[in-house]
Enzyme design. Structure first.
Site, PDB file in Angstrom:
ATOM      1  N   ASN A 162      41.212  96.610  -0.059  1.00 24.24           N
ATOM      2  CA  ASN A 162      40.022  97.110   0.322  1.00 24.24           C
ATOM      3  C   ASN A 162      39.932  98.682   0.149  1.00 24.24           C
ATOM      4  O   ASN A 162      39.028  99.187   0.004  1.00 24.24           O
ATOM      5  CB  ASN A 162      39.545  96.782   1.723  1.00 24.24           C
ATOM      6  CG  ASN A 162      40.872  96.663   2.653  1.00 24.24           C
ATOM      7  OD1 ASN A 162      41.769  95.881   2.158  1.00 24.24           O
ATOM      8  ND2 ASN A 162      40.723  97.253   3.707  1.00 24.24           N
ATOM      9  N   GLN A 190      37.331  91.425  -1.147  1.00 23.63           N
ATOM     10  CA  GLN A 190      36.895  92.367  -1.897  1.00 23.63           C
ATOM     11  C   GLN A 190      36.802  92.213  -3.410  1.00 23.63           C
ATOM     12  O   GLN A 190      36.020  93.026  -4.051  1.00 23.63           O
ATOM     13  CB  GLN A 190      38.020  93.453  -1.643  1.00 23.63           C
ATOM     14  CG  GLN A 190      38.062  94.110  -0.543  1.00 23.63           C
ATOM     15  CD  GLN A 190      36.496  95.039  -0.084  1.00 23.63           C
ATOM     16  OE1 GLN A 190      35.969  95.477  -0.944  1.00 23.63           O
ATOM     17  NE2 GLN A 190      36.367  95.365   1.043  1.00 23.63           N
ATOM     18  N   HIS A 212      29.349  89.746   3.702  1.00 21.59           N
ATOM     19  CA  HIS A 212      28.804  91.050   3.579  1.00 21.59           C
ATOM     20  C   HIS A 212      29.298  92.238   2.519  1.00 21.59           C
ATOM     21  O   HIS A 212      29.012  93.214   2.443  1.00 21.59           O
ATOM     22  CB  HIS A 212      28.886  91.523   5.018  1.00 21.59           C
ATOM     23  CG  HIS A 212      29.784  92.222   5.367  1.00 21.59           C
ATOM     24  ND1 HIS A 212      30.641  93.392   5.718  1.00 21.59           N
ATOM     25  CD2 HIS A 212      31.320  91.667   5.876  1.00 21.59           C
ATOM     26  CE1 HIS A 212      31.688  93.477   6.114  1.00 21.59           C
ATOM     27  NE2 HIS A 212      32.203  92.379   6.203  1.00 21.59           N
ATOM     28  N   CYS A 333      37.481  99.689   8.630  1.00 17.21           N
ATOM     29  CA  CYS A 333      37.932  98.949   9.884  1.00 17.21           C
ATOM     30  C   CYS A 333      38.794  99.523  10.628  1.00 17.21           C
ATOM     31  O   CYS A 333      38.710  99.116  11.872  1.00 17.21           O
ATOM     32  CB  CYS A 333      38.662  97.308   9.494  1.00 17.21           C
ATOM     33  SG  CYS A 333      37.271  96.388   8.250  1.00 17.21           S
TER      34      CYS A 333
HETATM   35  C1  LIG Z   1      40.485  92.417   2.126  1.00 19.40           C
HETATM   36  C2  LIG Z   1      39.485  91.990   3.226  1.00 19.40           C
HETATM   37  N1  LIG Z   1      39.670  91.068   3.953  1.00 19.40           N
HETATM   38  C3  LIG Z   1      38.797  90.587   5.088  1.00 19.40           C
HETATM   39  C4  LIG Z   1      38.054  91.324   5.611  1.00 19.40           C
HETATM   40  C5  LIG Z   1      37.121  90.926   6.895  1.00 19.40           C
HETATM   41  O1  LIG Z   1      36.090  90.073   6.460  1.00 19.40           O
HETATM   42  P1  LIG Z   1      34.753  90.248   7.554  1.00 19.40           P
HETATM   43  O2  LIG Z   1      34.460  91.622   7.896  1.00 19.40           O
HETATM   44  O3  LIG Z   1      33.829  89.475   6.782  1.00 19.40           O
HETATM   45  O4  LIG Z   1      35.465  89.252   8.696  1.00 19.40           O
HETATM   46  C6  LIG Z   1      37.727  92.543   4.989  1.00 19.40           C
HETATM   47  C7  LIG Z   1      36.669  93.401   5.675  1.00 19.40           C
HETATM   48  O5  LIG Z   1      36.603  94.709   5.639  1.00 19.40           O
HETATM   49  C8  LIG Z   1      38.452  92.765   3.837  1.00 19.40           C
HETATM   50  O6  LIG Z   1      38.052  94.160   3.196  1.00 19.40           O
END
Ligand SMILES: Cc1ncc(COP(=O)(O)O)c(C=O)c1O
Length: 386
Positions: A162, A190, A212, A333
């Site tokens: 990500n 991603q 999303h 995040c």
């Molecule tokens: C590589 C990756 N995995 C998992 C997630 C988590 O997804 P969600 O926000 O739908 O829980 C993200 C979100 O940033 C992500 O970039």
């Protein structure tokens, strides 16, 4: 809709370059969902007239998600998002296979939605190996080969990162994993809609999707579970999702994800975005000669992602001054901390370079004019911060 931003008395055009953090809901996705907000309230599991529209929509959506992965509809389990899909894969495999072993292999650059479930399982007795990555963020399949033991029950390697967008050699890893008959999961939150995610070409057993990130709403995702693989559910209850995830299914959200997957299926639309991303990088190199470094793999990288480091600067400070531009330092995040991101640290990026990192991620709404404006604003900010 992007609203104008007033800064220092001037009206700025807001520019969104944070599509890896989240995407807007595509208008066609919103249109597909609308009847389920307003009219079709039935429970898909009911046996009467009010159920049938919801049930049909749910199964159509399952087919649309399956199509982008090249799998069967019955291999799709709807979840609340990427985090839940990852948790279901990791914990579900551990609890289902506890009798066979206790060893999980993953990488040092996973999203917290993999790292944390693994950490949780360590408290329950799991042993977790974190594979290192090279300076571009890629693992070495030979490291994976060496890490597998007779106690290994699950291997989870993200498809694309990500923060830097680096794509892992999943097909090469799959060949090794198959020799050992171990379950292989990939977090494709991603990569879905950006690069091919055909589960058979990749050779994986479990794959996570986050709605999303692919122009569907937040709060919906999916896990591909290959036929024959059985996971312990995270949520026990009635037999929804073929007993794999209890809770009345939302035709509204599943329908949104299904439509989004249908729209994202044709990867040719990514070529315009790739070209803009490359143009962005060339302009930055020209304007900031010697000051800007690319993070991530130069080739094996998501076509929309440009993670650059402004050497000797602090990315967060640049971003604060980059009025109206939505981008990210580290990953959204875990934003809010001025620390070298664990991903860049794992890649061996030095603090002097990595602290200056900014992730720009482009998407369907990005235009060449926006890229030109961002380069212009960046040049001014860099001159101002010295
Ligand atoms: C590589 C990756 N995995 C998992 C997630 C988590 O997804 P969600 O926000 O739908 O829980 C993200 C979100 O940033 C992500 O970039």
């Amino acid at each position: 809709m992007k609203e104008a931003i007033i800064s220092g008395g001037l009206t700025m055009q807001p520019i969104y370059l944070d599509y890896n953090a989240s995407t807007p809901i595509d208008p066609a996705v919103a249109a597909a969902m609308r009847p389920f907000l307003e009219d079709h309230y039935g429970n898909p599991s009911s046996g009467h007239w009010a159920a049938s529209t919801a049930k049909t929509a749910l199964e159509t959506a399952r087919g649309q998600v399956a199509a982008i992965l090249g799998c069967h509809s019955d291999e799709i389990v709807f979840t609340s998002g990427g985090s839940e899909a990852n948790n279901l894969a990791v914990k579900g495999a551990f609890f289902a296979l506890r009798d066979k072993g206790d060893h999980i292999i993953t990488t040092r650059i996973e999203h917290p939605a993999i790292i944390e479930p693994c950490r949780f399982l360590e408290r329950l007795g799991a042993r977790v190996t974190h594979l290192p990555v090279d300076g571009t963020g890629r693992i070495d399949p030979d490291d994976l080969r060496r890490a597998i033991t007779r106690r290994t029950i699950l291997i989870s390697i993200m498809h694309a990162n990500n923060e830097v967008g680096t794509i892992q050699p999943i097909e090469d890893c799959a060949r090794i994993v198959q020799e050992h008959g171990v379950l292989f999961h990939t977090d494709a939150a991603q990569s879905v809609g950006k690069v091919s995610t055909d589960v058979n070409a990749l050779g994986i057993d479990l794959l996570s999707i986050a709605g999303h990130k692919v122009y569907a709403p937040k709060g919906v995702g999916a896990l591909f579970v290959r036929r024959g693989v059985s996971l312990e559910p995270l949520i026990h209850g009635a037999g929804h999702e073929s007993g794999r995830r209890a809770g009345t299914e939302s035709a509204l959200l599943a329908g949104g994800l299904g439509k989004a997957c249908e729209l994202a299926h044709d990867l040719r639309q990514m070529e315009r975005i790739r070209a803009l991303r490359d143009q962005f990088w060339r302009m930055l190199q020209k304007q900031c000669e010697g000051l800007v470094v690319l993070n991530g793999h130069p080739v094996h990288r998501l076509p929309n992602t440009l993670n650059v480091a402004f050497v000797g600067r602090v990315g967060a400070e640049i971003l604060v001054r980059l009025d109206g531009v939505a981008a990210s330092t580290g990953s959204a995040c875990h934003a809010g901390r001025i620390e070298l991101s664990p991903v860049l640290e794992a890649m061996g990026v030095t603090p002097g370079v990595g602290m200056g990192a900014i992730r720009f991620s482009l998407g369907r709404g990005t235009t060449a004019d926006e890229i030109g404006l961002v380069v212009e604003r960046l040049t001014n900010v860099l001159a101002a911060v010295g």
